[in-house]
Design an enzyme around this catalytic site. Sequence first.
Site, short mmCIF file in Angstrom:
data_model
loop_
_atom_site.label_atom_id
_atom_site.label_comp_id
_atom_site.label_asym_id
_atom_site.label_seq_id
_atom_site.Cartn_x
_atom_site.Cartn_y
_atom_site.Cartn_z
N TRP A 115 0.84 -1.21 0.00
CA TRP A 115 0.00 0.00 0.00
C TRP A 115 0.87 1.25 0.00
CZ3 TRP A 115 -0.40 4.12 3.40
CH2 TRP A 115 -1.49 4.96 3.24
N HIS A 116 2.00 1.19 0.67
CA HIS A 116 2.85 2.39 0.79
C HIS A 116 3.57 2.73 -0.50
CE1 HIS A 116 2.21 2.06 5.15
NE2 HIS A 116 2.62 3.31 5.20
N GLY A 117 3.78 1.79 -1.37
CA GLY A 117 4.47 2.14 -2.60
C GLY A 117 4.71 0.95 -3.50
#
Length: 464
Positions: A320-322
């Site tokens: 989700w973060h990258g």
Amino acid sequence: MVFSSLTFLFAYLPATLALYFITPLRWRNFVLLLTSLFFYGWGEPVYVGIMFLSTFIDYSHGLLVEKFRDRDRLARWFVGQSVVFNLLLLGFFKYWDFLAANLSLLPGVSIPRLGLPLPLGISFFTFQTMSYTIDVYRRDAPVQRNIVDFGAYVTLFPQLIAGPIVKYKTVAAELAERTVTSQDFAQGACRFTVGLAKKVLLANAAGSLWESCLASQSAGALTFAGGWTGLFAFGFQIYFDFSGYSDMAIGLGRILGFRFDENFDHPYLSTSVGEFWRRWHMSLTSWFREYLYFPLGGSRAGRARTLRNLLIVWFCTGFWHGASWNFILWGLYFGLWLILERFVFRDLLTRTPVWVKRVYTLLVVFVGWGIFAMEDLGVCGRYLAVCFGGGPLWSAPDGYRLRSWAVILLLLALGSTTLTVDLWKRVPERGRKALTPVLMALGLALSTAYLVDGSYNPFLYFRF
């Protein structure tokens, strides 16, 4: 447009608040919708269409879920459609190039990369709208029949581009009816100013120190001392950057009549990795627990299923973060530590002194920040190798760096504890009332001076 910009502070925000408060109550959601769309479209107007599409899809699917509630299979079908749409939207813009690059490594596979710029805040608003239809199906939230009110929720500018993730059910009543007292406005303005100072004065200073240490790594001059200084600098940068943004968002929400949930609770005082994640980015942790971990079965179906569920959740948290392997590795790294704490270290941690547990937690967390910060896994590996003895211990530049940044490092360390809050509570109420406007004016003045004079003003979570 970001909160820590002169354009936002002295043009957009005053104009928006003036327009908002002169507007009759029944039209304020419409004003919020328009001003939030302007805020979102400031940098990339073309992506305002995505916001309209996301709003319409989830608004209409909420109505369909409500309409066919008595036909559970059909209602679940519409919930599934909403979830799939949001995941496809997020996947296309955020992960297409990553998947294309990695799948193209397979023999005979060639997928073009599109190079599309990432729509601001897409990771946040897709999760928010996805949770809306799920909560309507679960009867945890009322269906919203007014598309303007729903659009105001989706686009609400205080939390639009970097959270916290605000679930519809927590603000549904305030969307329908809210008032703002002078006390709400004052407390919101104070919270916003504190967040601005944390971001501009502390996070940016920590970021400059981190860049200095990273430059040493690039020059082949990194030492054990410099490596750990850099890890702690980045850890403080991301904490004050993101918690500062959350403070600003919560403060702006309060000014507008909304009460957002807290997103941070002094996470660097945690005595375990599990506790850290109950204190850090609490809105995201809560979202994954409620909408992924529990539906997978949580910890109710035995050890093997629990292990599987934890790994799935933390893979998704990292991804989700990258769209990069370092984020996936970062998520699985924390998933592994949480598994070890739950099944291996539990008894040991209960017998360990508090200060030892805090040191252990900080070491685990700050090594994790190293993985998070460096997308190039080769650079990350070499950097962490130096931190664990794979290089010289000390150099003259380390001493100069530590002397130059000693005061900032002390402020960062103290600012991440409850010390300032505890000291403030000891001030008599009359003294707090007198000091609050002075400190607010000072914080705003210093932050403004920094923004006028400085050019280093990154927003780490802005890209998510």
